[in-house]
Enzyme design. Structure first.
Site, short mmCIF file in Angstrom:
data_model
loop_
_atom_site.label_atom_id
_atom_site.label_comp_id
_atom_site.label_asym_id
_atom_site.label_seq_id
_atom_site.Cartn_x
_atom_site.Cartn_y
_atom_site.Cartn_z
N LYS A 74 12.79 -0.47 2.20
CA LYS A 74 12.57 0.91 2.63
C LYS A 74 13.75 1.79 2.23
CE LYS A 74 9.08 0.54 6.11
NZ LYS A 74 8.85 -0.01 7.43
N LYS B 251 2.49 -5.68 -2.31
CA LYS B 251 1.68 -5.75 -1.10
C LYS B 251 0.84 -4.49 -0.89
CE LYS B 251 3.53 -4.76 2.94
NZ LYS B 251 4.37 -4.72 4.15
N LYS C 176 0.24 1.20 3.30
CA LYS C 176 -0.09 2.62 3.41
C LYS C 176 0.88 3.45 2.60
CE LYS C 176 -0.73 1.26 8.13
NZ LYS C 176 0.13 0.88 9.25
#
Ligand code: TYM
Length: 332
Positions: free
Chosen positions: A114, A196, A199
């Protein structure tokens, strides 16, 4: 009674990855493990580790609570609640932070990923997230935690923190185990099957299927999923990640294993396979959407969440009294 517990973050609309890697598995486990209590929660505190519009967040929270029920979980054997309504999660989260080392958090791959994507504005809550997740689990002495592959590392740190606390302050927490499904623990992006499915926040994202989007869009996304130039349907994750990912989706929904799917499509091409899969996914998600629509604006949803909060609070309060006492906090 032993507890099986898991949570999902209400960021955006849940994906087919969440459904096949988590929700569908919860339902199966609930049917099989009849002598366990099931605790499922909306991990809303985790959703604000990245900036979120308040109105959207509130909608996402409610939608996710309804999706849990629409996925087929038996409400009579379920404690369903919002993390933010049981304050002890934050209390224990802080205690967990006090025994977590910076180095441990810096090693978390989800955090590193992230940070790599979001160069500025990384919050301290995103960094300490695994300590809160450990608290979510240890608070209830959960024995099993069904999760997808990407959460395994967070389960490891939860076990480390539970053991560390027990060693330092005396036996307090049950050490949980991750339950990861054999097939479906990592559903990949339909356009880039090496990453993966997750969203992106973009409904037009062709690589990700959202559980509440129109069925015709879902079918289109499946049919336009990236595959290789061969035509024979067989499983080879390394050489054929695209078709293998679609076979995983097929397998989790139908219950057929890879060999059975291969046989079924012998002599047929990718077109037939993708066409069938599009229908299979649409039927499965269509059923979920119907149940969702019946629940989302019902009084029952609120009642279930109230009951869930009450049940969770009883266990959480008891555990926190014990924790404060062990740590030496307060006046007891
Ligand atoms: P979250 O919200 O990212 O994902 C929820 C669940 O869905 C699984 N999952 C997938 N499985 C297969 N393929 C995919 N592409 C895929 N994407 C997501 C995840 O592994 C997870 O099981 N930190 C957690 C939420 C959480 C939690 C907890 C879970 C907070 N506290 C305590 C268990 C116990 C999270 O962000 O999951």
């Amino acid at each position: 009674m032993n507890i099986v517990l898991s949570g999902i973050k209400p960021t955006g609309v849940p994906t087919l990855g969440n459904y096949l890697g988590a929700l569908k598995n919860f339902v199966k486990l609930q049917n099989e493990m009849t002598d366990y209590e099931f605790f499922m929660f909306v991990a809303d505190m985790h959703a604000i580790t990245i900036p979120e519009d308040p109105k959207t967040l509130r909608t996402n929270i409610k939608n996710l609570a309804a999706i849990y029920l629409a996925s087929g979980l038996d409400k009579d054997r379920l404690t369903l609640f919002l993390q933010s309504e049981v304050h002890e999660h934050l209390e224990l989260g802080y205690i967990m932070q006090s025994i977590t080392y910076m180095g441990e958090l810096e090693r978390m791959t989800q955090y590193k990923d992230k940070v790599a994507k979001q160069v500025t504005g990384v919050t301290s809550a995103l960094f300490t997230y695994p300590a809160l997740m450990a608290a979510d689990i240890l608070l209830y002495d959960a024995k099993y935690v069904p999760v997808g592959e990407d959460q395994k590392q967070h389960l490891e740190i939860t076990r480390d923190l539970g053991n560390r606390f027990n060693n330092r302050f005396g036996n307090t927490f049950q050490i949980p185990e991750a339950l990861v499904t054999k097939v479906g623990a990592k559903i990949m992006d339909l356009q880039d099957p090496t990453k993966k499915m997750s969203k992106s926040g973009d409904p037009l994202d062709k690589g990700c299927i959202y559980l509440l989007e129109p069925l015709n869009i879902i079918k289109k996304k499946i049919k336009s999923a990236v595959t290789d130039s061969e035509t024979r349907v067989y499983y080879d994750k390394e050489k054929k990640p695209g078709i293998s990912n679609l076979m995983t989706i097929y397998s989790v929904i139908t219950g057929l294993n890879y060999d059975e799917i291969e046989k079924k499509y012998e002599g047929k091409g990718y077109g037939d396979f993708k066409g069938d899969l599009a229908e299979i996914v649409a039927t499965e998600i269509g059923g979920l959407q119907e149940r969702f629509n019946a629940i989302i604006n019902s009084k029952e949803l609120d009642e279930i969440l109230d009951q869930g909060r009450e049940r969770a609070e009883i266990l959480a309060r008891k555990k926190m009294l014990k924790v404060y006492h062990k740590v030496g906090l307060g006046r007891f």
